[in-house]
Design a protein around this motif. Structure first.
Motif, PDB file in Angstrom:
ATOM      1  N   TYR A   2       0.842  -1.188   0.000  1.00 36.16           N
ATOM      2  CA  TYR A   2       0.000   0.000   0.000  1.00 36.16           C
ATOM      3  C   TYR A   2       0.883   1.246   0.000  1.00 36.16           C
ATOM      4  O   TYR A   2       2.060   1.192   0.326  1.00 36.16           O
ATOM      5  N   THR A   3       0.280   2.396  -0.332  1.00 42.40           N
ATOM      6  CA  THR A   3       0.982   3.665  -0.171  1.00 42.40           C
ATOM      7  C   THR A   3       0.889   4.057   1.299  1.00 42.40           C
ATOM      8  O   THR A   3       0.186   3.408   2.085  1.00 42.40           O
ATOM      9  N   LYS A   4       1.541   5.121   1.669  1.00 39.09           N
ATOM     10  CA  LYS A   4       1.521   5.570   3.061  1.00 39.09           C
ATOM     11  C   LYS A   4       0.104   5.800   3.559  1.00 39.09           C
ATOM     12  O   LYS A   4      -0.237   5.437   4.676  1.00 39.09           O
ATOM     13  N   SER A  18      -0.313   0.450  -9.979  1.00 33.23           N
ATOM     14  CA  SER A  18      -1.399   1.079  -9.230  1.00 33.23           C
ATOM     15  C   SER A  18      -2.619   0.158  -9.244  1.00 33.23           C
ATOM     16  O   SER A  18      -2.637  -0.858  -9.936  1.00 33.23           O
ATOM     17  N   GLY A  41       9.530   6.421  -4.469  1.00 33.88           N
ATOM     18  CA  GLY A  41       9.327   6.259  -3.033  1.00 33.88           C
ATOM     19  C   GLY A  41      10.234   5.182  -2.464  1.00 33.88           C
ATOM     20  O   GLY A  41      10.996   4.539  -3.177  1.00 33.88           O
ATOM     21  N   ARG A  47       4.802  -0.588   2.871  1.00 34.47           N
ATOM     22  CA  ARG A  47       4.197   0.680   2.482  1.00 34.47           C
ATOM     23  C   ARG A  47       5.169   1.434   1.582  1.00 34.47           C
ATOM     24  O   ARG A  47       6.377   1.395   1.795  1.00 34.47           O
ATOM     25  N   LEU A  48       4.638   2.135   0.580  1.00 33.25           N
ATOM     26  CA  LEU A  48       5.453   2.973  -0.291  1.00 33.25           C
ATOM     27  C   LEU A  48       5.326   4.413   0.205  1.00 33.25           C
ATOM     28  O   LEU A  48       4.242   4.969   0.242  1.00 33.25           O
ATOM     29  N   TYR A  50       7.101   8.401   0.149  1.00 35.02           N
ATOM     30  CA  TYR A  50       8.017   9.335  -0.505  1.00 35.02           C
ATOM     31  C   TYR A  50       8.842  10.032   0.566  1.00 35.02           C
ATOM     32  O   TYR A  50       8.303  10.640   1.495  1.00 35.02           O
ATOM     33  N   GLU A  84       2.958  10.982   1.108  1.00 37.60           N
ATOM     34  CA  GLU A  84       2.267  10.106   0.173  1.00 37.60           C
ATOM     35  C   GLU A  84       2.922  10.257  -1.204  1.00 37.60           C
ATOM     36  O   GLU A  84       3.084  11.364  -1.705  1.00 37.60           O
ATOM     37  N   PRO A  85       3.338   9.157  -1.835  1.00 37.93           N
ATOM     38  CA  PRO A  85       3.939   9.267  -3.173  1.00 37.93           C
ATOM     39  C   PRO A  85       2.886   9.609  -4.214  1.00 37.93           C
ATOM     40  O   PRO A  85       1.695   9.370  -4.024  1.00 37.93           O
ATOM     41  N   ILE A  87       1.083   8.656  -7.177  1.00 41.59           N
ATOM     42  CA  ILE A  87       0.788   7.399  -7.859  1.00 41.59           C
ATOM     43  C   ILE A  87      -0.185   7.659  -9.001  1.00 41.59           C
ATOM     44  O   ILE A  87      -1.259   8.234  -8.780  1.00 41.59           O
TER      45      ILE A  87
END
Length: 89
Positions: A2-4, A18, A41, A47-48, A50, A84-85, A87
């Motif tokens: 997941y992203t942050k 994505s 990131g 978690r991804l 940035y 948050e990157p 995306i």
């Protein structure tokens, strides 16, 4: 993965996509670089995130095809240092 902030991502063979299936980047160590070689990131506990301190890193450009989208629910945000990157979706 997941992203942050909890956006779901797909991982196949070291490439991250994505939720809609667009290429986000490739994993190189703990960092992820986009198709143009730019930093996307850092992977922290699945978690991804940035991180501006890592943004000076440069990877190699690459080409890859998009994948089919997925139906995966978002997750709760993750408390860690970074943003948050960006995306594509």
């Amino acid at each position: 993965m997941y992203t942050k902030n909890g956006k779901p991502l797909q991982v196949f063979g070291g490439t991250i996509y994505s939720r809609s299936g667009k290429v986000v980047g490739r994993i190189k160590g703990s960092k992820v670089f986009g198709p143009d070689g730019r930093y996307v990131g850092t992977v922290v506990n699945d978690r991804l995130v940035y991180r501006s301190t890592d943004s000076a890193a440069i990877g190699s450009p690459f080409a890859t095809a998009s994948r089919a989208g997925m139906a995966k629910a978002s997750s709760a945000g993750y408390a860690t240092w970074g943003d948050e990157p960006d995306i594509p979706d």
